[in-house]
Design an enzyme around this catalytic site. Structure first.
Site, PDB file in Angstrom:
ATOM      1  N   GLU A  20       0.844  -1.187   0.000  1.00  0.00           N
ATOM      2  CA  GLU A  20       0.000   0.000   0.000  1.00  0.00           C
ATOM      3  C   GLU A  20       0.884   1.243   0.000  1.00  0.00           C
ATOM      4  O   GLU A  20       2.114   1.151   0.055  1.00  0.00           O
ATOM      5  CB  GLU A  20      -0.950  -0.013   1.211  1.00  0.00           C
ATOM      6  CG  GLU A  20      -1.939  -1.180   1.164  1.00  0.00           C
ATOM      7  CD  GLU A  20      -2.859  -1.243   2.365  1.00  0.00           C
ATOM      8  OE1 GLU A  20      -2.850  -0.291   3.175  1.00  0.00           O
ATOM      9  OE2 GLU A  20      -3.582  -2.239   2.503  1.00  0.00           O
ATOM     10  N   HIS A  22      -8.247  10.206   3.420  1.00  0.00           N
ATOM     11  CA  HIS A  22      -8.033   9.066   2.531  1.00  0.00           C
ATOM     12  C   HIS A  22      -8.295   9.551   1.113  1.00  0.00           C
ATOM     13  O   HIS A  22      -9.308  10.181   0.844  1.00  0.00           O
ATOM     14  CB  HIS A  22      -8.982   7.917   2.886  1.00  0.00           C
ATOM     15  CG  HIS A  22      -8.529   6.606   2.338  1.00  0.00           C
ATOM     16  ND1 HIS A  22      -8.577   6.327   0.993  1.00  0.00           N
ATOM     17  CD2 HIS A  22      -8.014   5.506   2.932  1.00  0.00           C
ATOM     18  CE1 HIS A  22      -8.107   5.099   0.787  1.00  0.00           C
ATOM     19  NE2 HIS A  22      -7.752   4.592   1.955  1.00  0.00           N
ATOM     20  N   ARG A  73      -0.203   9.156   1.579  1.00  0.00           N
ATOM     21  CA  ARG A  73      -1.597   9.563   1.426  1.00  0.00           C
ATOM     22  C   ARG A  73      -1.799  11.068   1.346  1.00  0.00           C
ATOM     23  O   ARG A  73      -2.706  11.538   0.650  1.00  0.00           O
ATOM     24  CB  ARG A  73      -2.425   9.003   2.594  1.00  0.00           C
ATOM     25  CG  ARG A  73      -2.734   7.540   2.440  1.00  0.00           C
ATOM     26  CD  ARG A  73      -3.546   7.029   3.604  1.00  0.00           C
ATOM     27  NE  ARG A  73      -3.888   5.625   3.391  1.00  0.00           N
ATOM     28  CZ  ARG A  73      -4.433   4.855   4.309  1.00  0.00           C
ATOM     29  NH1 ARG A  73      -4.680   5.352   5.518  1.00  0.00           N
ATOM     30  NH2 ARG A  73      -4.728   3.595   4.051  1.00  0.00           N
ATOM     31  N   HIS A 113     -10.246  10.841   7.344  1.00  0.00           N
ATOM     32  CA  HIS A 113     -10.044   9.417   7.577  1.00  0.00           C
ATOM     33  C   HIS A 113      -9.428   9.099   8.932  1.00  0.00           C
ATOM     34  O   HIS A 113      -9.888   8.193   9.630  1.00  0.00           O
ATOM     35  CB  HIS A 113      -9.156   8.860   6.464  1.00  0.00           C
ATOM     36  CG  HIS A 113      -8.913   7.386   6.533  1.00  0.00           C
ATOM     37  ND1 HIS A 113      -9.938   6.463   6.535  1.00  0.00           N
ATOM     38  CD2 HIS A 113      -7.755   6.669   6.579  1.00  0.00           C
ATOM     39  CE1 HIS A 113      -9.430   5.239   6.576  1.00  0.00           C
ATOM     40  NE2 HIS A 113      -8.106   5.332   6.630  1.00  0.00           N
ATOM     41  N   ARG A 161      -0.126   9.413   8.793  1.00  0.00           N
ATOM     42  CA  ARG A 161      -0.028   7.987   9.109  1.00  0.00           C
ATOM     43  C   ARG A 161       0.305   7.154   7.876  1.00  0.00           C
ATOM     44  O   ARG A 161      -0.284   7.340   6.814  1.00  0.00           O
ATOM     45  CB  ARG A 161      -1.349   7.487   9.710  1.00  0.00           C
ATOM     46  CG  ARG A 161      -1.351   5.991   9.969  1.00  0.00           C
ATOM     47  CD  ARG A 161      -2.604   5.546  10.677  1.00  0.00           C
ATOM     48  NE  ARG A 161      -3.813   5.716   9.906  1.00  0.00           N
ATOM     49  CZ  ARG A 161      -4.230   4.877   8.956  1.00  0.00           C
ATOM     50  NH1 ARG A 161      -3.497   3.831   8.623  1.00  0.00           N
ATOM     51  NH2 ARG A 161      -5.370   5.087   8.334  1.00  0.00           N
TER      52      ARG A 161
END
Length: 487
Positions: free
Chosen positions: A113, A229, A276, A333, A368
């Protein structure tokens, strides 16, 4: 207070359940808004759990990716503790019944990811990892005789005696107030996504636990750091949006603009798998220019087994991702900020502890890393539970109990107004003028409900941090990551 008073855990997500199970040699009272796994943000998690389990991978490499994603605003000691503990966390989850996905040779299947330099994400049931982990944790908690669960209650006040937290008060589903005494109180109440116009969280993830602890004087940290997100399903008029998991991009899906051109080309060396914050800003700009889509048609026949949750969500909204690109938009998110805690979950208030998204020990920095949130809940939730189980019970007596609540809630129209303000001022791209305007409006709203007071504190923190840092990006500071030449 009796020496046998329980450890009170507020919140039934992954962090709260992990803490309760680890603390269970002592009596534990678990207070939740809903029964079982219903309503927990953890249940909605589609991403997996990161751990250095593959050949050649190491906790140090996992830690490096965590700090790069976090713009090196991380507490390095916390990061090293998290990544070193990750393999054991996976082993513990397997021991309590989580059946992680495996490859044809029977080995754990590792996905990749955003922000990770290699595959290191384990999943359970494809994109249903959160639900699978929650099922196992709920079953384990129900089987533990030392855990007593009370569902259908909303904790809205803390009890303090001589500066120490000694219990909580909650409003039950039938409207009655009930007091619960405890030798320690653990807040595992989740994040603040419900304060924004579009979120991947449940609507009631509104920062209530955070606001409650702040009202009691607990120290806070990095409240301006909110992760968006990049790929929530773009459903007009919907507040809590279904996620379109980042694992799809790890499996080769591409982000496209309105003209069908690759959205991340030349933006970052990792392309669609950039951290992200970078992807969210790019997607937000594309949405303003006409829309953004995720093309995952190449998944083909594997859709029902590899990504059943996304497939079901898309089909429910008349989108078939096997035949067409998926419309996506950024959504609030994860909150990297929260109650300042140490490695054992202790806040600045004696008797008050925190775990999971409501806490901030610095492990995530300013952004994060993907699939570190479930890991954080397990690692630090269990660490806190073990610490509480071993700590001597503190008997308090005498002195008046002071009840501290966060006050009344905003009316639905006022809450909607607040969400619009937060979307404009505290989104993926921010600037001083918008923050100041929103602050002035929140000053007026704060008298109407506690959510506006929490939002005002977040806005003030964002205004005070004048330079961009991770997910806190200010367009009146520095430009977005400079384009790079493809290798």
């Amino acid at each position: 207070m009796s020496i046998d008073a329980p450890i009170i855990v507020v919140g039934g997500g992954i962090a709260g359940l992990s803490a309760a199970l680890a603390a269970a040699p002592a009596p534990v009272l678990l207070l939740t808004r809903r029964p079982g796994a219903v309503g927990a943000a953890s249940t909605l998690a589609q991403g997996g759990i990161a751990a250095a389990l593959g050949a050649g991978d190491t906790p140090a490499a996992h830690a490096r990716d965590t700090c790069v994603a976090g713009s090196h605003h991380n507490d390095v000691a916390m990061v090293e503790l998290l990544t070193a503990s990750a393999p054991a966390a996976i082993a513990w989850l397997q021991a309590i019944g989580v059946d992680f996905d495996r490859d044809g040779d029977g080995r754990l299947q590792l996905g990749r990811e955003g922000g990770h330099d290699r595959p290191r994400i384990v999943h359970a049931g494809g994109d249903g990892t959160g639900a699978a982990v929650m099922r196992a944790l709920v079953a384990a908690a129900r089987a533990e005789s030392r855990i007593h669960r009370v569902a259908g209650c909303d904790v809205d006040a803390l009890a303090l005696r001589d500066g120490r937290v000694v219990g909580v008060s909650a409003t039950l589903d039938d409207g009655r107030q009930q007091r619960f005494d405890g030798r320690a109180v653990v807040l595992a109440t989740g994040g603040i996504g419900g304060l924004f116009p579009a979120t991947s969280n449940p609507a009631d993830a509104d920062g209530g636990g955070l606001a409650l602890a702040m009202a009691a004087g607990a120290a806070i940290r990095d409240l301006e750091s909110v992760q968006f997100h990049p790929t929530a399903l773009a459903v007009p008029g919907m507040h809590s949006l279904p996620l379109v998991t980042e694992a799809l991009r790890g499996a080769g899906a591409r982000l496209l603009d309105r003209d069908g051109q690759p959205l991340m080309a030349g933006v970052h060396p990792l392309g669609d798998l950039a951290p992200r914050d970078i992807v969210a800003r790019r997607v937000a700009a594309a949405v303003r220019d006409g829309g953004a889509w995720l093309d995952a048609r190449h998944i083909g026949a594997a859709w029902p087994t590899a990504f059943p949750t996304v497939l079901a969500a898309c089909l429910a909204h008349a989108i078939d991702p096997r035949l067409q690109p998926i419309p996506v938009t950024p959504a609030a998110h994860f909150h990297m900020g929260g109650l300042a805690t140490d490695a054992d979950g202790r806040t600045s208030l004696p008797g008050l502890f925190a775990a999971g998204e409501v806490a901030c020990n610095g492990v995530h920095g300013a952004n994060r890393l993907a699939s570190n949130s479930l890991l954080e809940g397990v690692v630090f939730g269990r660490r806190l539970g073990h610490w509480l189980a071993a700590a001597p019970s503190t008997r308090t007596s005498g002195g008046e109990v002071e009840w501290v609540g966060h006050g009344r809630s905003l009316s639905p129209p006022a809450l909607q107004r607040l969400r619009v303000l937060m979307g404009v001022a505290m989104g993926p791209v921010r600037n001083g003028a918008a923050l100041q305007t929103a602050l002035l409006e929140c000053d007026a709203l704060a008298a109407e409900g506690w959510q506006a007071g929490l939002a005002r504190t977040m806005l003030a923190a964002a205004r005070q941090r004048r330079h961009s840092l991770g997910a806190h990006y200010r367009d009146d500071d520095a430009p977005i990551v400079a384009p790079v030449t493809a290798a």
